[in-house]
Structures are given as structure tokens and as C-alpha cells.
Design an enzyme around this catalytic site. Structure first.
Site, PDB file in Angstrom:
ATOM      1  N   LYS A  74      -1.832   5.107   8.642  1.00  0.00           N
ATOM      2  CA  LYS A  74      -1.055   5.197   7.389  1.00  0.00           C
ATOM      3  C   LYS A  74      -2.001   5.396   6.195  1.00  0.00           C
ATOM      4  O   LYS A  74      -1.793   6.282   5.368  1.00  0.00           O
ATOM      5  CB  LYS A  74      -0.239   3.909   7.201  1.00  0.00           C
ATOM      6  CG  LYS A  74       0.445   3.823   5.845  1.00  0.00           C
ATOM      7  CD  LYS A  74       1.059   2.464   5.560  1.00  0.00           C
ATOM      8  CE  LYS A  74       1.505   2.405   4.097  1.00  0.00           C
ATOM      9  NZ  LYS A  74       2.063   1.130   3.691  1.00  0.00           N
TER      10      LYS A  74
ATOM     11  N   THR B 105       0.876  -1.177   0.000  1.00  0.00           N
ATOM     12  CA  THR B 105       0.000   0.000   0.000  1.00  0.00           C
ATOM     13  C   THR B 105       0.909   1.220   0.000  1.00  0.00           C
ATOM     14  O   THR B 105       1.654   1.440   0.964  1.00  0.00           O
ATOM     15  CB  THR B 105      -0.886   0.033   1.264  1.00  0.00           C
ATOM     16  OG1 THR B 105      -1.639  -1.177   1.315  1.00  0.00           O
ATOM     17  CG2 THR B 105      -1.848   1.216   1.228  1.00  0.00           C
TER      18      THR B 105
ATOM     19  N   LYS C 138      -7.882   1.340  -2.947  1.00  0.00           N
ATOM     20  CA  LYS C 138      -7.526   0.918  -1.580  1.00  0.00           C
ATOM     21  C   LYS C 138      -7.711   2.075  -0.588  1.00  0.00           C
ATOM     22  O   LYS C 138      -8.313   1.913   0.475  1.00  0.00           O
ATOM     23  CB  LYS C 138      -6.076   0.431  -1.599  1.00  0.00           C
ATOM     24  CG  LYS C 138      -5.406   0.279  -0.266  1.00  0.00           C
ATOM     25  CD  LYS C 138      -5.606  -1.082   0.343  1.00  0.00           C
ATOM     26  CE  LYS C 138      -5.079  -1.125   1.759  1.00  0.00           C
ATOM     27  NZ  LYS C 138      -5.328  -2.338   2.444  1.00  0.00           N
TER      28      LYS C 138
END
Ligand code: NAD
Length: 293
Positions: A243, A93, A168
Site C-alpha cells: 500500500k 496513511t 511517511k
């Protein structure tokens, strides 16, 4: 494809690579951590000391790294070492800009490339049931399918370069906001004398229903498998939620999009992390919110 280089054999990459071994691929693995390498050897991965060697001998190169800066530094080396036409799949990611920079570099070097971040956590990586959100050309996606199929249960082609990362972070921005909304509702219900189970029975079948209530309920009881029943052991740690929220807010700023709730969710998860919550499951924010003024 027979031989795969796997770079980044951590909590996620390790079990993903192990599933490729189980499916009879030759997996040449590389990591900087001794602990990750040791576990990988036990799982049948051929751990190499030289990343060039792994990449040059492989048809596909999979990366599972912490962040964009790691990805770009690894691509700088591996794109020079790979056979022309090799397939690069990045499952980390990372921010959309770094992902698109990596795609550009791969394309210029004559490689096929795909960003394919995942959802499903360590449990999904171990069970081979991850969801992959992929961005890149149809050619790269079609070629990657057989590998992603081994490691995942659902594979979605989201469009061009970087679109997997975009999907995502949009998904996880919804998740962060909805977990806070669900937590606030359970905290309010408690103070109003309403039982957790009663609120769950209503909200999980009414217009308040969402994954954060129905599948991952932040209070112990209603959903036995949710981390709330296991002292909020992760699952999906609050540090990783922070994050992803930061990535969503960086992307929102760079695209000039207003996301006030995403921005507030980032602040609340920052405060939870600062208060010592980083290693706690992200649903544990419910207890942090109880303490907030
Ligand atoms: P991790 O820290 O356990 O693993 C990352 C690995 O990369 C480490 O073993 C590290 O030594 C290695 N590494 C770093 N720089 C390297 C380099 N230059 N060359 C080779 N190896 C290098 O992290 P993780 O939990 O496996 O997460 C990996 C990625 O997956 C992250 O981008 C994370 O956001 C994403 N992700 C994690 C989860 C989860 O539940 N853990 C879920 C979905 C997505």
C-alpha cells in the site's frame, strides 16, 4: 481539551484510543465493525452509533482509517457536525492529494487540521510509543501536541498540509527498497557459503548498515526480536508495505519524479502479495526472492 471523537477503531485506532482513555480523556468512538466496537467498549471508549453525536460533543476529532476515500467520506459528514474551531487530526496513511483535499475542506469549514500518520505498528500503538509525522499549521500542531504526546514517543512537524503523509511515504519507500537490498545480500551470502551471523556482524557495523539489517534482520538468528525468528508473523504485513509503495509511486508520478528503485520495489512486493504473502511480515520477501528467477 477533554473530549475526543475517535473514528476508526481498528488494529491501530483501537489501542491509540485506549491510551487516550488511560490518560483520562473522554473518548467517543465510532467504527463500522462490530468486532472493533466490542473491543473498544472493553477499553473504556464510549462507543456511539451516530458519528455526528460524537463529533459535536468533542474538541478534537481523530481519524484512523484505511485509505483516502474513507477519509474524505468521513470528513464530508464530520466537518458539518463539528463545533467551529475544532481540531481535526488524521492519523491514517493516505495519498498526499486526498490529505490536502481533506485539509482544504477542514479549513473552509473553519476547523484546524493536521495530517499525522504514524510509524511503529500495532506494538507502538499499544505501548504509546508511535512516531507521528505531522503536516499542517503551527497552530494546529501546537494544539494537537498534548494528544499526540499520549499516543506517541516522537512527534515531528514536517511542514504544511500533507507533509506528514509525504514524509511517511518517502520513509517507507526507503524501507521497502532497503529490505529488498538486505534480503538479496543474505540470499547471495548463503549461496557463497557465508554465514548469516558473519554477514550480519560485518554489515551491521559497516557501510551496509540500515534498519532492515540492524533492527529487523530478515534472517533468523542475528536480531532475536525480528519477525524472521517468529515465522515472519507481522509486525508490518506485506500488504501494508505494498500500500505504502503504491502511494509513493502515485505521488512520484503526480510530482513528475523518477524513482526507478521505488517502482521496482512496488513490483516485487506486488508479486510477493500475489503469491500469498499479503498477511506475512514484509521481511518475508526474502523467501519469495529466493524463488524468483
Ligand atoms: P484496520 O483495517 O484494522 O482499521 C481501520 C478501521 O476503520 C476498521 O475498523 C474499519 O471498520 C474502520 N472504518 C472504515 N471505514 C470507516 C468509516 N467510514 N467510518 C468509521 N470507521 C471506518 O487498519 P489499521 O491497521 O488500524 O490501519 C489504519 C491506518 O493506519 C491505515 O491507513 C494504515 O495504512 C495505517 N498504519 C497501519 C499500521 C499497522 O501496522 N497496522 C502501521 C502504520 C500505519
Amino acid at each position: 481539551m477533554k473530549t475526543v471523537a475517535f473514528i476508526g477503531l481498528g488494529n491501530m485506532g483501537g489501542p491509540m484510543a485506549a491510551n487516550l482513555v488511560k490518560a483520562n480523556y473522554v473518548v467517543k468512538g465510532f467504527d463500522l465493525s462490530e468486532q472493533a466496537k466490542e473491543q473498544a467498549r472493553k477499553d473504556g471508549i464510549e462507543v456511539v452509533d451516530n458519528v455526528d453525536e460524537a463529533v459535536a460533543a468533542s474538541d478534537a476529532i481523530i481519524t484512523m482509517l484505511p485509505a483516502g476515500k474513507h477519509l474524505l467520506s468521513v470528513y464530508e459528514v464530520t466537518l458539518k457536525a463539528a463545533k467551529p474551531g475544532s481540531l481535526f487530526i488524521d492519523c491514517s496513511t493516505v495519498d498526499v492529494d486526498s490529505s490536502r483535499t481533506a485539509h482544504d475542506a477542514a479549513e473552509k469549514a473553519g476547523m484546524l487540521s493536521l495530517d499525522a500518520p504514524v510509524s511503529g505498528g500495532v506494538g507502538g500503538a499499544t505501548a504509546g510509543t508511535l512516531t507521528f509525522m505531522a503536516g499542517g499549521t503551527k497552530e494546529a500542531f501546537d494544539k494537537a501536541h498534548e494528544l499526540l504526546d499520549v499516543m506517541g514517543g516522537k512527534i515531528v512537524h514536517c511542514g504544511g498540509a500533507g507533509n506528514g503523509q509525504a514524509a511517511k511515504i518517502c520513509n517507507n519507500m526507503i524501507l521497502g527498497i532497503s529490505m529488498i537490498a538486505s534480503s538479496e545480500a543474505f540470499n547471495l551470502a548463503e549461496k557463497l557459503g557465508l554465514d548469516h551471523q558473519a554477514l550480519f556482524d560485518v554489515a551491521s557495523t559497516s557501510s551496509g548498515q540500515c534498519w532492515s539489517i540492524n533492527t529487523y534482520c530478515p534472517v533468523p538468528g542475528p536480531v532475536p526480536t525480528s519477525p524472521a525468528n517468529n515465522d515472519y508473523a507481522p509486525g508490518f504485513a506485506a500488504a501494508l508495505m505494498l500500500k505504502d509503495l503504491k502511494l509513493s509511486q502515485d505521488a512520484a508520478k503526480s510530482a513528475g519524479v523518477s524513482t526507478p528503485l521505488g517502482s521496482h520495489a512496488e513490483e516485487l512486493y506486488q508479486s510477493f502479495n500475489d503469491a500469498g504473502g499479503s498477511g506475512i511480515d514484509f521481511s518475508g520477501i526474502i523467501n519469495h526472492l529466493k524463488g524468483s528467477k
